[in-house]
Design a protein around this motif. Sequence first.
Motif, PDB file in Angstrom:
ATOM      1  N   ASP A 502       1.159  -1.087   0.151  1.00 38.95           N
ATOM      2  CA  ASP A 502       0.100   0.309  -0.119  1.00 38.95           C
ATOM      3  C   ASP A 502       0.918   1.687  -0.314  1.00 38.95           C
ATOM      4  N   ASP A 615     -14.960  14.358   3.710  1.00 38.97           N
ATOM      5  CA  ASP A 615     -14.962  12.688   3.540  1.00 38.97           C
ATOM      6  C   ASP A 615     -14.314  12.617   2.495  1.00 38.97           C
ATOM      7  N   ASP A 623      -5.754   5.593   1.607  1.00 34.93           N
ATOM      8  CA  ASP A 623      -7.014   5.410   2.123  1.00 34.93           C
ATOM      9  C   ASP A 623      -7.631   6.035   0.960  1.00 34.93           C
ATOM     10  N   ASP A 626      -9.072   3.797  -1.918  1.00 38.33           N
ATOM     11  CA  ASP A 626      -9.745   3.009  -1.331  1.00 38.33           C
ATOM     12  C   ASP A 626     -10.957   3.400  -1.233  1.00 38.33           C
ATOM     13  N   ALA A 627     -11.363   4.736  -0.640  1.00 40.01           N
ATOM     14  CA  ALA A 627     -12.520   5.724  -0.607  1.00 40.01           C
ATOM     15  C   ALA A 627     -13.165   6.336  -2.251  1.00 40.01           C
ATOM     16  N   ARG A 629     -11.848   4.899  -5.206  1.00 39.40           N
ATOM     17  CA  ARG A 629     -12.243   3.139  -5.419  1.00 39.40           C
ATOM     18  C   ARG A 629     -13.745   2.912  -5.261  1.00 39.40           C
ATOM     19  N   ALA A 630     -14.615   2.858  -4.092  1.00 39.77           N
ATOM     20  CA  ALA A 630     -15.692   2.216  -3.356  1.00 39.77           C
ATOM     21  C   ALA A 630     -16.340   3.046  -3.551  1.00 39.77           C
ATOM     22  N   ALA A 631     -16.501   4.299  -3.603  1.00 37.77           N
ATOM     23  CA  ALA A 631     -16.895   6.012  -4.486  1.00 37.77           C
ATOM     24  C   ALA A 631     -17.493   5.542  -5.123  1.00 37.77           C
ATOM     25  N   PRO A 633     -16.783   3.443  -9.690  1.00 39.47           N
ATOM     26  CA  PRO A 633     -16.163   2.266 -10.029  1.00 39.47           C
ATOM     27  C   PRO A 633     -15.499   2.791 -10.895  1.00 39.47           C
ATOM     28  N   GLU A 644      -3.677  -7.181  -9.144  1.00 42.11           N
ATOM     29  CA  GLU A 644      -4.265  -6.780  -7.831  1.00 42.11           C
ATOM     30  C   GLU A 644      -3.917  -8.641  -6.929  1.00 42.11           C
TER      31      GLU A 644
END
Length: 655
Positions: A502, A615, A623, A626-627, A629-631, A633, A644
């Motif tokens: 990371d 946010d 971090d 990751d955030a 990517r989650a929010a 696509p 990966e």
Amino acid sequence: MRATYSPLDYAATALPCLAWLRRYNIRKDLMYDLLAGASVAALVVPQGMSYARLAGLPQEYGLYGAFVPVMVYAALGSSKHLAVGPVAVTSLIIGSALPAIVARDVPGFAFEADPNRPANPAGQDAYNRAAIQVAFLAGVLYTAVGVFRLGFFINFLSHSVIAGFMTGAATLIGLTQMRHLFGYDHRPNPAWTPASPPNVTQYLPFPRGQADDRVVNQLKNLFSPEWLAMFKWRDFVMGLAWVALLLAMKAVGKRSKRLVWVKAVGPLTVTALSIAVTAGLRLQCDPKNKAFNSGCVRVVGRVPTGLPRETVTWWFPMTRFGDKLGLALLVCAIDILESVSIAKALAFKNRYELSSTQELVGLGVANVFGAAFSCYTTTGSFSRSAIMDNVGAASQVAGWVGGVAVMLVLLFLTPIFRSMPQNAQGAIIISALVGLVQVKEWRFLWRVSKRDWAVFTAAVLGVWFGGVEIGLVFAIVLSLILALYRSAFPHTAVLGRLPGTDVYRNVKQYASAKRVPGLLLVRVDAPLFFANVAPVADALRKYEREATADGDGAVKAVVIDLSPVTDVDASAVHFLAAYVRGARARGLDVALANPSCDVAKILARAGLDALVGRDRVFVRVGDAVDALRAAAPLPVAGAAGEKEGKEAPTGAAAV
């Protein structure tokens, strides 16, 4: 429990020597201090006389500068090993710049070939007075810099600039001393006849004006037909012999710490031998007879006996204050850099604390006291401080010992120097300059940094072709421009992820670092302020275009890594706000990563955290990735992207 202080403790704050004298171990330290002080005195007596002539002053001024300021600094300074006195570079600066200043007050003034026997006594007296006034101003500036803690300004002078200036100045000083090895003093004036007006002299001195302190002019003067006719082979042979002996003794002293005294007594040995040879063979010329005589050797002549006279009354009235203050500033800048760097290096080597503020105050007060007693500017000497360290000086008692030794020379031994040849003085200065010509540093900079190499070379050329004063100003301006350039154009980097970690690193420095598809990760490697926000904005727009053109898909979000950003100003806040709004208008999400606490507070007070979104402020770049990517696509990495899974780092990633 409150600490209690004795009256002696309070007195030690004003007179630091009271603190270390209480802990002084006579049985353990006195012998080393006596040896170190005697060794430095043996070096500074001939050097001081030679440097005074280089500055255009009578030779005794160099001895005065090795006595009064030394005694004062030993009481006030915080370095155990710094040897204070006249130095070559400062002497050249004064000898180059001061004649033009004095000439504005004394019409027709010219730099005297022999300040001990001036052709214009009134002009030389005015010159001596001006040199004392410059020393007084330099002492005041020194003290002010120390009291008000302004020494950080010297940090803007880069090492490459100072090393280049020192190399150029040392080369120039060496050329100015070659006339003593060639035996040049005076030559017939072709314009003179028995019926000439009184202002036309029969003999012309070797030129030494401000325009002559350049390499081209020095070489032109040395090898011009009218001066080559004045060449004296005895001076040349003797001078080369002295230089060879001094360099040989210096080499022996460097080979062994036990033989360092050989290096220390080199100038004194040459002084004694040259006096013995000249007086024993009766080679000295008659000082009053300036006619060319190839069979004699020019000598120092009479050096006044006795302690320095009081010169406080010379400080005022001060004419040409602006010119003298400017010269004092130049001298002070070089002297502070030289003294503090020497003192810090020796303190680090010998593991004791050094107070830079106390050093500057001590040197400033020493110069003010020196200016009160016929001393021109003094500072720490590289060669003599190295002797103090190598012999094993334990404290500034060694400085007092050296000062007392010089005082005894002034009281009883100056007649001995009457027969010292000028070629020996030139040889002493030339041999002392060898360590200042930093050829190894020039080669090192070529290997390490072509930019610093270019700055070093430019500083050398500035001194060679512009003269020492113009060269010094050029070197300082060059250093400031370099500092401003580096501040105004900070380094920025596009980041990629190291496989199997990371950790995010510069993709140009780490071949295995892979960009995250759909994201642009940018790190800013400097504080953000008004002077550099435009280049940073240009860099961000360039990275956006490059990322889109790479073929990995459109950029969806930008992450700005602020970990190296230690400070932001109002212009930087406005820039970040404008960039966030512009990015949002282009359909890009923006996140900030790892701002320091101070930077985060400033951004919060400006409302930038609300504009970006709380946010969208993260502790780590990982971090933020990751955030984001989650929010939304993001494109999945292919063969050219990151893989990966846990892949072992290779290449630079393994570091």
